[in-house]
Design a protein around this motif. Structure first.
Motif, PDB file in Angstrom:
ATOM      1  N   MET A 243       0.816  -1.212   0.000  1.00  0.00           N
ATOM      2  CA  MET A 243       0.000   0.000   0.000  1.00  0.00           C
ATOM      3  C   MET A 243       0.858   1.275   0.000  1.00  0.00           C
ATOM      4  O   MET A 243       0.447   2.295  -0.546  1.00  0.00           O
TER       5      MET A 243
ATOM      6  N   ALA B 287       0.539   4.047  -3.037  1.00  0.00           N
ATOM      7  CA  ALA B 287       0.364   5.478  -2.763  1.00  0.00           C
ATOM      8  C   ALA B 287       1.483   6.310  -3.385  1.00  0.00           C
ATOM      9  O   ALA B 287       1.276   7.469  -3.739  1.00  0.00           O
TER      10      ALA B 287
ATOM     11  N   GLN C  80      -7.039   5.872   3.344  1.00  0.00           N
ATOM     12  CA  GLN C  80      -6.905   5.711   1.886  1.00  0.00           C
ATOM     13  C   GLN C  80      -8.114   6.278   1.153  1.00  0.00           C
ATOM     14  O   GLN C  80      -8.001   6.732   0.021  1.00  0.00           O
TER      15      GLN C  80
ATOM     16  N   VAL D 185      -5.203  13.180   2.556  1.00  0.00           N
ATOM     17  CA  VAL D 185      -4.017  12.442   2.094  1.00  0.00           C
ATOM     18  C   VAL D 185      -3.804  11.249   3.034  1.00  0.00           C
ATOM     19  O   VAL D 185      -3.809  11.403   4.255  1.00  0.00           O
ATOM     20  N   SER D 186      -3.639  10.079   2.460  1.00  0.00           N
ATOM     21  CA  SER D 186      -3.598   8.851   3.268  1.00  0.00           C
ATOM     22  C   SER D 186      -2.313   8.762   4.084  1.00  0.00           C
ATOM     23  O   SER D 186      -1.308   9.419   3.784  1.00  0.00           O
TER      24      SER D 186
ATOM     25  N   PHE E  92      -0.335   6.394   3.972  1.00  0.00           N
ATOM     26  CA  PHE E  92       0.713   5.815   3.117  1.00  0.00           C
ATOM     27  C   PHE E  92       1.414   6.919   2.319  1.00  0.00           C
ATOM     28  O   PHE E  92       2.638   6.982   2.264  1.00  0.00           O
ATOM     29  N   GLU E  93       0.594   7.778   1.703  1.00  0.00           N
ATOM     30  CA  GLU E  93       1.201   8.852   0.914  1.00  0.00           C
ATOM     31  C   GLU E  93       1.968   9.815   1.820  1.00  0.00           C
ATOM     32  O   GLU E  93       3.078  10.248   1.481  1.00  0.00           O
TER      33      GLU E  93
ATOM     34  N   HIS F  69      -9.917  -3.346  -0.787  1.00  0.00           N
ATOM     35  CA  HIS F  69      -8.452  -3.416  -0.869  1.00  0.00           C
ATOM     36  C   HIS F  69      -8.022  -4.842  -0.548  1.00  0.00           C
ATOM     37  O   HIS F  69      -8.162  -5.283   0.599  1.00  0.00           O
TER      38      HIS F  69
END
Ligand code: AMP
Length: 383
Positions: free
Chosen positions: A30, A34, A288, A293-294, A296-297, A341
């Motif tokens: 993930m 991202a 997500q 903004v997640s 992960f990002e 997911h």
């Protein structure tokens, strides 16, 4: 003539940044999903073939403590991160001599040992459950005298998803717990009378900027996270502030870079920290599809020195883990606002193979969506 990029192999992406991830599980997958839209290329270090993160970039097959594999992995990378907390600290330190490694190896070291973790929390004013070190049956008896029952005996290292821990209610259960766990370094924790579990997820960048995700409310069953909701319904503003202050203290103490998750027990008197994860966390997966903004990002942005994004959800977000089996895809995707997911893992009892996120405009609507998706998850898994 120099290769213009139209020949064999992958052309050089202008401005491509290369990130290495130690570990090939779903969190690595993930992180990659991202980061790819930002033009980032990924390389993973993972001994197993066909790992969930194999799909996101180059896969170096090697053991996490193999110096030759580590050197091959590090070559040409702009930053290294990791997606599980049992990465050998020595390996993280070796890599840090060649390329920036975030979160810092010291955070990894702390998170790997519950005793060090608790001492660190206490030293910076983050309250924990009362605890005692246990290295022998006599230590356990003494610790039980001080802490009383119920209490929880835990291995100091390598525990996850409720593994490596035993509840003690009386003398016979103390014997049984010792029988199962004795022989490795342990701690005994006093039982915390909490009404729910929350997690504080935040991200700190290379210049020290911090952004907080709203506290998530987490439901566990059999020691495994089943559902998260964010923002935690009904959270008092002073509790949210308390969590932010504590998480910030930890981030600053560790000069941390990246996403961190701190699990809290919410009690009548405030928050008790249970443990921290120096990585993106299952209770932040809602981000997500939350509209901001997640995690992960933001983790990728943080470790690369890029500006952080706004983590706040737009409305109410939730997540249900898929454990042990696949839901019917058509039905899962048919739930309004639901996003599926999957991690490309084969189902086994107790194994997380994916999750479903849902976002709605009100808490009431979120609850309806959560009820629908948890029924699908329940039907799919072992229940
Ligand atoms: P852990 O592996 O430390 O995350 O613990 C797994 C689960 O056990 C937690 O999510 C809690 O539900 C429960 N638990 C752990 N430690 C305690 C404690 N000291 N008091 C009460 N419940 C606990």
């Amino acid at each position: 003539m120099a290769n213009s990029g139209n020949g064999e192999g992958r052309p050089a992406l202008r401005q491509a940044i290369h990130v290495g991830i130690i570990g090939g599980g779903q969190l690595g997958r993930m992180l990659g999903l991202a980061g790819i839209p930002l033009g980032i290329r990924f390389r993973i270090l993972e001994p197993k073939e066909n790992a969930p993160a194999s799909a996101i970039g180059e896969h170096i097959r090697g053991d996490y403590d193999d110096p030759e594999a580590l050197d091959r992995f590090a070559e040409g990378l702009d930053a290294v991160t990791y997606e599980f907390e049992n990465v050998p600290v020595e390996s993280a330190r070796r890599l840090a001599g060649q390329v920036p490694v975030f979160p810092p190896p010291a955070a990894l070291e702390m998170a790997q040992d519950r005793l060090v973790e608790k001492e660190t929390f206490e030293s910076i004013g983050i309250e924990t459950a009362p605890w005692r070190q246990v290295d022998s049956r006599e230590d356990l008896a003494r610790a039980l005298e001080v802490l009383g029952t119920p209490a929880i005996l835990k291995t100091r290292r390598f525990g996850y998803d409720g593994k490596g821990q035993e509840r003690i209610d009386d003398g016979p259960s103390a014997d049984a717990a010792w029988e199962r766990l004795g022989g490795v370094p342990l701690i005994l924790e006093g039982f915390v009378d909490f009404h729910r579990e929350l997690s504080g997820i935040a991200v700190r960048d290379r210049s020290g900027q911090i952004r907080h995700y709203p506290l998530a409310e987490n439901l566990h069953r059999d020691g495994i996270l089943r559902e998260s909701r964010a923002p935690a319904p009904g959270i008092l503003p002073e509790r949210a502030r308390e969590a932010r202050t504590k998480v910030e203290r930890l981030l600053e103490y560790l000069d941390y870079v990246g996403v961190v998750a701190v699990e809290f027990f919410e009690t009548a008197d405030g928050l008790i920290a249970n443990e921290m994860a120096p990585r993106v966390h299952n209770s932040g997966h809602w981000s997500q599809d939350g509209g901001g903004v997640s995690q992960f990002e933001n983790h990728i942005r943080a470790i690369l020195g890029l500006p952080l994004g706004d983590p706040a959800p737009n409305g109410w977000a939730g997540m249900v883990n898929l454990i042990g089996g696949f839901p019917r895809r058509r039905e899962a995707l048919g739930v309004s606002g639901a996003r599926l997911h999957l991690y490309d893992k084969s189902p086994r009892p107790g194994r997380k193979i994916g999750h479903i996120n849902v976002r709605r405009g009100s808490l009431e609507e979120l609850e309806k969506g959560m009820a629908q998706i948890s029924e699908l998850a329940h039907d799919a898994g072992e229940g």
